[in-house]
Design a protein around this motif. Structure first.
Motif, PDB file in Angstrom:
ATOM      1  N   LEU A   1       0.827  -1.203   0.000  1.00 13.08           N
ATOM      2  CA  LEU A   1       0.000   0.000   0.000  1.00 13.08           C
ATOM      3  C   LEU A   1       0.868   1.262   0.000  1.00 13.08           C
ATOM      4  O   LEU A   1       0.542   2.245  -0.684  1.00 13.08           O
ATOM      5  N   GLU A   2       1.975   1.221   0.750  1.00 10.26           N
ATOM      6  CA  GLU A   2       2.822   2.414   0.890  1.00 10.26           C
ATOM      7  C   GLU A   2       3.622   2.724  -0.367  1.00 10.26           C
ATOM      8  O   GLU A   2       4.317   3.737  -0.421  1.00 10.26           O
ATOM      9  N   ASP A   3       3.512   1.870  -1.393  1.00 11.99           N
ATOM     10  CA  ASP A   3       4.192   2.152  -2.664  1.00 11.99           C
ATOM     11  C   ASP A   3       3.363   3.100  -3.542  1.00 11.99           C
ATOM     12  O   ASP A   3       3.836   3.519  -4.617  1.00 11.99           O
ATOM     13  N   SER A   4       2.159   3.425  -3.118  1.00  9.69           N
ATOM     14  CA  SER A   4       1.339   4.381  -3.874  1.00  9.69           C
ATOM     15  C   SER A   4       2.071   5.715  -3.938  1.00  9.69           C
ATOM     16  O   SER A   4       2.385   6.316  -2.903  1.00  9.69           O
ATOM     17  N   ALA A   5       2.358   6.158  -5.147  1.00 21.99           N
ATOM     18  CA  ALA A   5       3.189   7.347  -5.343  1.00 21.99           C
ATOM     19  C   ALA A   5       3.263   7.646  -6.834  1.00 21.99           C
ATOM     20  O   ALA A   5       2.759   6.890  -7.664  1.00 21.99           O
ATOM     21  N   VAL A   6       3.913   8.748  -7.150  1.00 22.28           N
ATOM     22  CA  VAL A   6       4.270   9.040  -8.538  1.00 22.28           C
ATOM     23  C   VAL A   6       5.734   8.671  -8.710  1.00 22.28           C
ATOM     24  O   VAL A   6       6.580   9.066  -7.896  1.00 22.28           O
ATOM     25  N   TYR A   7       6.026   7.912  -9.751  1.00 24.20           N
ATOM     26  CA  TYR A   7       7.397   7.508 -10.038  1.00 24.20           C
ATOM     27  C   TYR A   7       7.893   8.361 -11.196  1.00 24.20           C
ATOM     28  O   TYR A   7       7.367   8.308 -12.302  1.00 24.20           O
TER      29      TYR A   7
END
Lengths: 116, 114
Positions: free
Chosen positions: A84-90
């Motif tokens: 879940l904590e990988d939700s981000a903009v790469y």
């Protein structure tokens, strides 16, 4: 000149699934970067390549993240399994060294990941 | 190690007013300093950079910044803002040398109101 290309722009997956992001840097730029930008925070460097060699991957969670830059051009960033904590903009960026010795980065539009 | 502190997380201003976005850095080596702007759902765009020479740096869209070594600051200014300047602004620092990584602050959201 063409900018830094990234795909996909948006991706929604469930936790424990895998995802891959692709980046094509500006032609001739030897250095390529992957940054992670979590909502409300500044970008954080995950990995830096010089041609096809890794310069810095000290902040890459290597148990789940991997990246490669084949032939010193395109790059792929993979997450497996996603949390879940990988939700981000790469964000992918590339640079060519200035006469001063500085690296001035040009960024792509980013790939927004949502992990449910 | 190097770090960047952006002192304000949000700055609301009225159109045509002046604005200053504050940035302080810490580093044990000589530095290069940058300001980037991020519009909604877009990547980061370089506004301006300090690499060497004059401490007053002019960038795109009428922005400028001043490098102050004694105060370890690199504040961004614009004398008159437009609605279109509404965006997130990031200050960043890298050590002098090609392999020093670029470290970003947490960003300042500039909101320009009519």
């Amino acid at each position: 000149e063409a900018g830094v290309a990234q795909s996909p722009r948006y991706k929604i997956i469930e936790k424990r699934q895998s995802v891959a992001f692709w980046c094509n840097p500006i032609s001739g730029h030897a250095t390529l970067y992957w940054y992670q930008q979590i909502l409300g925070q500044g970008p954080k460097l995950l990995i830096q390549f010089q041609n096809n060699g890794v310069v810095d991957d000290s902040q890459l969670p290597k148990d789940r993240f991997s990246a490669e830059r084949l032939k010193g051009v395109d790059s792929t960033l993979k997450i497996q399994p996603a949390k879940l904590e990988d939700s981000a903009v790469y964000l992918c960026a590339s640079s060519a060294r200035q006469l001063s010795g500085a690296n001035v980065l040009t960024f792509g539009a980013g790939s927004r990941l949502t992990v449910l | 190690a190097q770090s960047v502190t952006q002192l304000d997380s949000q700055v609301p201003v009225f159109e045509e007013a002046p604005v200053e976005l504050r940035c302080n850095y810490s580093s044990s080596v000589s530095v290069y300093l940058f300001w980037y702007v991020q519009y909604p759902n877009q990547g980061l765009q370089l506004l301006l950079k300090y690499l060497s020479g004059s401490t007053l740096v002019k960038g795109i869209n009428g922005f400028e910044a001043e490098f102050n070594k004694s105060q370890t600051s690199f504040h961004l200014r614009k004398p008159s803002v437009h609605i279109s300047d509404t965006a997130e602004y990031f200050c960043a620092v890298s050590g002098a040398g090609s392999n020093y990584k670029l470290t970003f602050g947490k960003g300042t959201l500039l909101t320009v109101n009519p």
